[in-house]
Design a protein around this motif. Structure first.
Motif, mmCIF file in Angstrom:
data_model
loop_
_atom_site.group_PDB
_atom_site.id
_atom_site.type_symbol
_atom_site.label_atom_id
_atom_site.label_comp_id
_atom_site.label_asym_id
_atom_site.label_seq_id
_atom_site.Cartn_x
_atom_site.Cartn_y
_atom_site.Cartn_z
ATOM 1 N N PHE A 90 0.833 -1.200 0.000
ATOM 2 C CA PHE A 90 0.000 0.000 0.000
ATOM 3 C C PHE A 90 0.865 1.246 0.000
ATOM 4 O O PHE A 90 1.822 1.354 0.768
ATOM 5 C CB PHE A 90 -0.885 0.059 1.249
ATOM 6 C CG PHE A 90 -2.026 -0.902 1.257
ATOM 7 C CD1 PHE A 90 -1.965 -2.063 2.010
ATOM 8 C CD2 PHE A 90 -3.178 -0.644 0.523
ATOM 9 C CE1 PHE A 90 -3.024 -2.947 2.024
ATOM 10 C CE2 PHE A 90 -4.250 -1.530 0.538
ATOM 11 C CZ PHE A 90 -4.166 -2.689 1.285
ATOM 12 N N GLN A 100 -3.673 9.457 7.413
ATOM 13 C CA GLN A 100 -3.052 8.885 6.219
ATOM 14 C C GLN A 100 -4.145 8.363 5.293
ATOM 15 O O GLN A 100 -5.084 7.709 5.725
ATOM 16 C CB GLN A 100 -2.104 7.751 6.617
ATOM 17 C CG GLN A 100 -0.896 8.265 7.376
ATOM 18 C CD GLN A 100 0.178 7.209 7.567
ATOM 19 O OE1 GLN A 100 0.148 6.162 6.945
ATOM 20 N NE2 GLN A 100 1.137 7.504 8.426
ATOM 21 N N PHE A 102 -4.800 5.964 2.118
ATOM 22 C CA PHE A 102 -4.164 4.831 1.470
ATOM 23 C C PHE A 102 -4.633 4.660 0.039
ATOM 24 O O PHE A 102 -5.810 4.918 -0.284
ATOM 25 C CB PHE A 102 -4.481 3.539 2.237
ATOM 26 C CG PHE A 102 -3.706 3.397 3.522
ATOM 27 C CD1 PHE A 102 -4.068 4.107 4.656
ATOM 28 C CD2 PHE A 102 -2.606 2.549 3.598
ATOM 29 C CE1 PHE A 102 -3.351 3.988 5.835
ATOM 30 C CE2 PHE A 102 -1.882 2.408 4.776
ATOM 31 C CZ PHE A 102 -2.259 3.132 5.903
ATOM 32 N N GLY A 103 -3.720 4.191 -0.808
ATOM 33 C CA GLY A 103 -4.088 3.779 -2.150
ATOM 34 C C GLY A 103 -4.776 2.426 -2.099
ATOM 35 O O GLY A 103 -4.845 1.810 -1.039
ATOM 36 N N TYR B 34 -7.992 3.170 12.207
ATOM 37 C CA TYR B 34 -8.324 2.908 10.811
ATOM 38 C C TYR B 34 -9.197 1.663 10.738
ATOM 39 O O TYR B 34 -9.114 0.779 11.603
ATOM 40 C CB TYR B 34 -7.049 2.666 9.978
ATOM 41 C CG TYR B 34 -6.203 3.892 9.792
ATOM 42 C CD1 TYR B 34 -5.385 4.354 10.813
ATOM 43 C CD2 TYR B 34 -6.230 4.603 8.595
ATOM 44 C CE1 TYR B 34 -4.613 5.499 10.655
ATOM 45 C CE2 TYR B 34 -5.456 5.738 8.420
ATOM 46 C CZ TYR B 34 -4.654 6.178 9.458
ATOM 47 O OH TYR B 34 -3.900 7.309 9.286
ATOM 48 N N GLN B 36 -10.294 -1.423 7.930
ATOM 49 C CA GLN B 36 -9.995 -2.028 6.632
ATOM 50 C C GLN B 36 -11.022 -3.120 6.345
ATOM 51 O O GLN B 36 -11.119 -4.097 7.094
ATOM 52 C CB GLN B 36 -8.574 -2.620 6.612
ATOM 53 C CG GLN B 36 -8.177 -3.198 5.266
ATOM 54 C CD GLN B 36 -6.753 -3.733 5.259
ATOM 55 O OE1 GLN B 36 -6.220 -4.147 6.286
ATOM 56 N NE2 GLN B 36 -6.120 -3.731 4.091
ATOM 57 N N HIS B 38 -12.478 -6.173 3.919
ATOM 58 C CA HIS B 38 -11.808 -7.250 3.212
ATOM 59 C C HIS B 38 -11.524 -6.867 1.756
ATOM 60 O O HIS B 38 -12.413 -6.448 1.024
ATOM 61 C CB HIS B 38 -12.680 -8.515 3.256
ATOM 62 C CG HIS B 38 -12.053 -9.689 2.599
ATOM 63 N ND1 HIS B 38 -10.934 -10.312 3.108
ATOM 64 C CD2 HIS B 38 -12.354 -10.329 1.451
ATOM 65 C CE1 HIS B 38 -10.594 -11.298 2.310
ATOM 66 N NE2 HIS B 38 -11.438 -11.339 1.299
ATOM 67 N N GLU B 40 -9.871 -4.388 0.664
ATOM 68 C CA GLU B 40 -9.782 -2.945 0.423
ATOM 69 C C GLU B 40 -8.619 -2.344 1.215
ATOM 70 O O GLU B 40 -7.953 -3.017 1.982
ATOM 71 C CB GLU B 40 -11.100 -2.267 0.816
ATOM 72 C CG GLU B 40 -12.294 -2.735 0.005
ATOM 73 C CD GLU B 40 -13.586 -2.041 0.395
ATOM 74 O OE1 GLU B 40 -14.643 -2.475 -0.086
ATOM 75 O OE2 GLU B 40 -13.547 -1.074 1.173
ATOM 76 N N ALA B 41 -8.425 -1.055 1.015
ATOM 77 C CA ALA B 41 -7.363 -0.351 1.725
ATOM 78 C C ALA B 41 -7.854 0.105 3.097
ATOM 79 O O ALA B 41 -9.056 0.303 3.297
ATOM 80 C CB ALA B 41 -6.921 0.866 0.915
ATOM 81 N N PRO B 42 -6.946 0.307 4.035
ATOM 82 C CA PRO B 42 -7.342 0.900 5.320
ATOM 83 C C PRO B 42 -7.910 2.296 5.095
ATOM 84 O O PRO B 42 -7.439 3.036 4.234
ATOM 85 C CB PRO B 42 -6.040 0.958 6.112
ATOM 86 C CG PRO B 42 -5.141 -0.042 5.449
ATOM 87 C CD PRO B 42 -5.521 -0.039 4.008
ATOM 88 N N PHE B 44 -9.028 5.881 7.122
ATOM 89 C CA PHE B 44 -8.863 6.663 8.347
ATOM 90 C C PHE B 44 -10.208 6.891 9.030
ATOM 91 O O PHE B 44 -11.198 7.241 8.394
ATOM 92 C CB PHE B 44 -8.225 8.005 7.987
ATOM 93 C CG PHE B 44 -8.208 9.003 9.105
ATOM 94 C CD1 PHE B 44 -9.094 10.067 9.108
ATOM 95 C CD2 PHE B 44 -7.307 8.874 10.145
ATOM 96 C CE1 PHE B 44 -9.080 10.997 10.138
ATOM 97 C CE2 PHE B 44 -7.284 9.798 11.181
ATOM 98 C CZ PHE B 44 -8.175 10.860 11.169
ATOM 99 N N PHE B 87 -7.622 -1.165 13.018
ATOM 100 C CA PHE B 87 -6.230 -1.017 13.432
ATOM 101 C C PHE B 87 -6.063 0.263 14.243
ATOM 102 O O PHE B 87 -6.570 1.321 13.851
ATOM 103 C CB PHE B 87 -5.304 -0.900 12.216
ATOM 104 C CG PHE B 87 -5.193 -2.139 11.385
ATOM 105 C CD1 PHE B 87 -5.976 -2.313 10.250
ATOM 106 C CD2 PHE B 87 -4.293 -3.141 11.723
ATOM 107 C CE1 PHE B 87 -5.865 -3.457 9.470
ATOM 108 C CE2 PHE B 87 -4.167 -4.283 10.950
ATOM 109 C CZ PHE B 87 -4.972 -4.439 9.827
ATOM 110 N N PHE B 98 1.434 0.286 13.589
ATOM 111 C CA PHE B 98 0.083 -0.252 13.692
ATOM 112 C C PHE B 98 0.054 -1.517 14.544
ATOM 113 O O PHE B 98 0.996 -2.319 14.529
ATOM 114 C CB PHE B 98 -0.466 -0.579 12.295
ATOM 115 C CG PHE B 98 -0.854 0.638 11.508
ATOM 116 C CD1 PHE B 98 0.001 1.179 10.559
ATOM 117 C CD2 PHE B 98 -2.081 1.250 11.724
ATOM 118 C CE1 PHE B 98 -0.364 2.305 9.834
ATOM 119 C CE2 PHE B 98 -2.447 2.375 11.012
ATOM 120 C CZ PHE B 98 -1.583 2.903 10.066
#
Lengths: 111, 108
Positions: A90, A100, A102-103, B34, B36, B38, B40-42, B44, B87, B98
Motif C-alpha cells: 500500500f 493517512q 491509502f491507495g 483505521y 480495513q 476485506h 480494500e485499503a485501510p 482513516f 487497526f 500499527f
C-alpha cells in the motif's frame, strides 16, 4: 477524482524478476509512504518520504528501492524478487502526521 | 514498539455495541484508528491527540488516556457496514506503528 492511486493493482511474476509499483497522490500532501501487508494482515511501514526526501527507511532488504521524483509521486522498485515478497503493498499520503490516505493496494504474487 | 490490540476478533449481532482496546508500553502522543474492509485499503477513522479527548465519527467514538497509555474505540449500535479489521496506530518518531488489528464481524 482518485486521491491516492497505485498501478498495477495485481502483479504476478517469477522469482528473480525485477518489478516496479507506481503511486500518485493528488491531495497536495507533503508525506508519502510505502507499507507492506502480509498474509496475516500485519501492516508494516517500509519507507516514508517528505517533500521528496527519504525520512523513514525501515529494516527492508536493499532489493527494495523507493524513488520520489516529486512530492506527488512515490515509486517502489523491487529487484530479484523472492517468494517472501508476496504481499499487498500500500502507498499512502498525509499532511505531516495527520490522517493517512491509502491507495487501493498492489497485490504482488511471486511464483 | 507495536501497540497491543484486544480483543483479536469480535462477532456481534447488528445493533450490539463493541469496544476495541489499544495499549502501548511507550508514552503516547497520538493514536490513530483505521478500518480495513476485506480486499480494500485501510480507511482513516480518527486521530486522538494528547489531552484525553474523546472524538466521534457517526456512531463510532474513541477515547485516549495518555496516563494509562491506552485508547479505546467504541462502536455503538453496530451496523453491517462496520464489519472489517480495525487497526490502531501509535506515533513513534515520524511514523505510525500499527497494531495487529481486531477483526469485527457483524451478523444480521
Amino acid at each position: 477524482d482518485t486521491a491516492v492511486s497505485q498501478t498495477p493493482k495485481y502483479l504476478v511474476t517469477q522469482m528473480g524478476n525485477d518489478k516496479s509499483i507506481k503511486c500518485e497522490q493528488n491531495l497536495g500532501h507533503d508525506t508519502m509512504y510505502w507499507y507492506k501487508q502480509d498474509s496475516k494482515k500485519f501492516l508494516k511501514i517500509m519507507f516514508s518520504y517528505n517533500n521528496k526526501e527519504l525520512i523513514i527507511n525501515e529494516t527492508v532488504p536493499n532489493r527494495f528501492s523507493p524513488k520520489s521524483p516529486d512530492k506527488a509521486h512515490l515509486n517502489l522498485h523491487i529487484n530479484s524478487l523472492e517468494l517472501g515478497d508476496s504481499a499487498v503493498y500500500f502507498c499512502a499520503s498525509s499532511q505531516g502526521q495527520l490522517a493517512q490516505f491509502f491507495g487501493p493496494g498492489t497485490r504482488l504474487t511471486v511464483l | 514498539q507495536q501497540p497491543v490490540q484486544s480483543p483479536q476478533a469480535v462477532i456481534l449481532r447488528e445493533g450490539e455495541d463493541a469496544v476495541i482496546n489499544c495499549s502501548s508500553s511507550k508514552a503516547l502522543y497520538s493514536v490513530h484508528w483505521y478500518r480495513q474492509k476485506h480486499g480494500e485499503a485501510p480507511v482513516f477513522l480518527m486521530i486522538l491527540l494528547k489531552g484525553g479527548e474523546q472524538k466521534g465519527h457517526e456512531k463510532i467514538s474513541a477515547s485516549f488516556n495518555e496516563k494509562k497509555q491506552q485508547s479505546s474505540l467504541y462502536l455503538t449500535a453496530s451496523q453491517l457496514s462496520y464489519s472489517g479489521t480495525y487497526f490502531c496506530g501509535t506515533e513513534n518518531t515520524d511514523k505510525i506503528i500499527f497494531g495487529k488489528g481486531t477483526r469485527l464481524h457483524i451478523l444480521p
